[in-house]
Design a protein around this motif. Structure first.
Motif, PDB file in Angstrom:
ATOM      1  N   GLU A  31       0.731  -1.225  -0.020  1.00 40.68           N
ATOM      2  CA  GLU A  31       0.080  -0.091   0.167  1.00 40.68           C
ATOM      3  C   GLU A  31       0.858   1.165   0.143  1.00 40.68           C
ATOM      4  OE1 GLU A  31      -2.826   0.061   2.966  1.00 40.68           O
ATOM      5  OE2 GLU A  31      -3.880   1.841   2.359  1.00 40.68           O
ATOM      6  N   GLU A 179     -12.654  -2.248   2.655  1.00 38.28           N
ATOM      7  CA  GLU A 179     -13.354  -1.927   3.899  1.00 38.28           C
ATOM      8  C   GLU A 179     -14.428  -0.829   3.811  1.00 38.28           C
ATOM      9  OE1 GLU A 179     -10.196  -1.327   7.105  1.00 38.28           O
ATOM     10  OE2 GLU A 179      -9.486  -3.437   6.815  1.00 38.28           O
ATOM     11  N   GLU A 310      -6.318  -9.122   3.763  1.00 41.72           N
ATOM     12  CA  GLU A 310      -5.380  -8.380   4.823  1.00 41.72           C
ATOM     13  C   GLU A 310      -5.595  -9.149   5.981  1.00 41.72           C
ATOM     14  OE1 GLU A 310      -6.237  -4.323   5.534  1.00 41.72           O
ATOM     15  OE2 GLU A 310      -6.632  -3.753   3.411  1.00 41.72           O
TER      16      GLU A 310
HETATM   17  O1  AHR Z   1      -3.050  -2.270   6.278  1.00 44.04           O
HETATM   18  C1  AHR Z   1      -3.457  -1.408   6.727  1.00 44.04           C
HETATM   19  C2  AHR Z   1      -4.760  -1.186   6.723  1.00 44.04           C
HETATM   20  O2  AHR Z   1      -5.697  -1.526   7.452  1.00 44.04           O
HETATM   21  C3  AHR Z   1      -5.611  -0.828   5.177  1.00 44.04           C
HETATM   22  O3  AHR Z   1      -5.279   0.104   4.404  1.00 44.04           O
HETATM   23  C4  AHR Z   1      -6.998  -1.023   5.677  1.00 44.04           C
HETATM   24  O4  AHR Z   1      -7.423  -1.573   4.637  1.00 44.04           O
HETATM   25  C5  AHR Z   1      -6.801  -1.778   6.983  1.00 44.04           C
HETATM   26  O5  AHR Z   1      -7.706  -1.030   7.930  1.00 44.04           O
END
Ligand code: AHR
Length: 508
Positions: A31, A179, A310
């Motif tokens: 990210e 999310e 994730e």
């Molecule tokens: O991985 C860090 C964050 O965790 C991501 O951006 C989000 O999708 C999650 O809350």
């Protein structure tokens, strides 16, 4: 001292194959967050750090040891603020933006679509693009798919060629939102489901490029969210298959010892915090079973995949670092959290088709940490390296006869976890021993087909808090392991405290 009473007695039927363990359960995640992309993957073409077209050579070299199957990008929360057209064209002319989620820092967009695709090519990984539903538009997303994947003549294919890429890329994995119940728009499940149907419609398959559309899903045990998605996205499609619009739905699950406001330290923790962490890591089994059960009700033939895109440990940031950058150390404890997750993934391979640990470099439960021009492989890296033989192998369920247990926070957990698979005339057995205070014996009957020549590797350390740094990169590394015996079909291991062991055996 090793307790002579076995901590695990189990059997594996080598002649009763389970499902294929998709290699995509070993996916990674990058990210625009902290030092993951900038400094981690991307140093730019003018950097003194050795690079290939701006991409760090040492990071690529290390990650190639893991056979990374797919890489999710550009977020996370960042994905829902990302406008892909800002990240193409001459770098100095690219618009800038503020990364409001992560550190409130300026994003220069120097790492964009072409740089990401070049990174995937260097890694030999499939791209998994997470598209912007929160603040983008259907048209913007649709044009991104066209830009990436369309052959022949079209406005976006022409734009791609103007930016130096003639042939389209192959992009299979396509995330719709992230999310959405939180940073991706604070939406309600039915509201997101309607939007997701619309976005999926315009995420087109161009030519031979068949998208695998993943609907952003639940947090943790929000089975109601999965239920709504399954109902809204996979039913009422006339005579079309449940996977006509979406090929997968996702959920996210993070492991910590405390709560969101004080998650605990990565390297300084009590025994109680250690065990709470392990209880929570093992809880992923219940979550996988729970989401899968909801999916079974709508899709009993398992056409739609579950994606845990994730997962991993989330600790308080290292003291003195930017709280918005999520930089944490990675100890032997993290490695064991990873290995018990992988066992759970293997056991749920019939429904779980995709998983992405968060995140690859310098953020959360990373594979590698960088410091200037130096790089260190974390204990979690070594678990992924030792386990890569499970990728695309046939799962061999472990039938537990007896297992040592412990009560943690009023919940009984097993202190040994195991899984196995077979591929290319070999059997790979993974065993994790959680107890940091005593060794343990494990006995596994490998029945149904003859096996020979066990070769074992161990990852352990003197303490579960031990970790690697650029000055001590080899504090926690895999070593050959000889406390293994094969007598007929019986495999016996004497495991050290807090350890992860893999045993490769030859079939026949
Ligand atoms: O991985 C860090 C964050 O965790 C991501 O951006 C989000 O999708 C999650 O809350």
């Amino acid at each position: 001292m090793t307790d002579p009473t076995p901590a695990l007695v189990a059997a594996i039927d080598l002649d009763v194959p389970g499902p294929i363990i998709s290699r995509h359960l070993y996916g990674q995640f990058a990210e625009h967050l902290g030092r993951c992309i900038y400094e981690g993957f991307w140093v730019g073409e003018d950097s003194d750090v050795p690079h290939v077209g701006g991409i760090r050579a040492d990071v690529v070299e290390a990650l190639r040891e893991l056979d990374v199957p797919n890489l999710r990008w550009p977020g996370g929360c960042f994905a829902d603020e990302y406008h892909w057209q800002d990240g193409i064209g001459p770098r100095e002319q690219r618009p800038r933006m503020v990364n409001t989620h992560w550190g409130d820092v300026e994003e220069n967009n120097h790492f964009g679509t072409h740089e990401f695709m070049a990174l995937c090519e260097l890694l030999g990984a499939e791209p998994y693009v997470s598209s912007n539903v929160g603040s983008g538009s259907v048209q913007e997303m649709s044009e991104w798919v066209e830009y990436l994947t369309r052959t022949g003549d079209s406005p976006m294919a022409r734009l791609r060629r103007e930016h130096g890429r003639d042939e389209p890329w192959t992009v299979r994995f396509w995330g719709i939102g992230n999310e959405p119940w939180g940073c991706g728009g604070n939406l309600r499940a039915p509201q997101f489901a309607s939007l997701a149907r619309q976005y999926a419609t315009y995420a087109r398959d161009h030519g031979d490029n068949q998208l695998y559309r993943v609907a952003a899903g639940a947090a943790d045990d929000d089975y109601a969210w999965t239920e709504t998605l399954m109902k809204e996205l996979t039913t009422g499609l006339g005579d079309r298959s449940p996977r006509a619009l979406f090929q997968a739905v996702s959920f996210h699950y993070y492991t910590m010892s405390g709560g969101w406001s004080a998650k605990g330290s990565a390297t300084s923790f009590t025994d109680a915090e250690y065990w709470t962490t392990m209880r929570r890591a093992l809880h992923v089994r219940e979550l996988l079973a729970g989401h899968a059960a909801v999916m079974d009700a709508y899709d009993p033939t398992k056409q739609v995949g579950l994606a845990l895109d994730e997962w991993g440990t989330w600790w308080d940031v290292e003291p003195g670092t930017n709280p918005g950058f999520l930089f944490q150390q990675n100890a032997l404890r993290d490695a064991l959290v990873a290995s018990v997750h992988l066992d759970a993934f293997h056991d749920h391979a019939d429904r779980l088709r995709l998983a992405n640990i968060a995140q690859t470099v310098n953020v959360l439960q990373a594979m590698v940490l960088t410091d200037g021009d130096r790089l260190v492989r974390t204990p979690t890296f070594h678990v992924f390296a030792m386990s890569r033989g499970h990728q695309d192998a046939v799962a061999l369920p472990v039938r537990v006869v007896e297992r040592a247990t412990r009560v943690v926070d009023d919940v009984e957990i097993g202190t040994v976890s195991a899984s196995a698979s077979t591929k290319d005339g070999h059997v790979l057995v993974s065993v994790t021993h959680l107890d940091p205070t005593a060794g343990a014996t494990v006995r596994i009957d490998l029945r149904g087909r003859p096996v020979s020549a066990p070769v074992a590797t161990v990852l352990t350390a003197t303490s579960a808090q031990d970790h690697n740094t650029v000055d001590h990169p080899d504090a926690v590394v895999p070593l050959p392991f000889d406390a293994v015996r094969l007598t007929g079909s019986m495999l016996e291991l004497d495991l050290p405290p807090a350890s992860f062991v893999t045993v490769d055996l030859t079939l026949g």
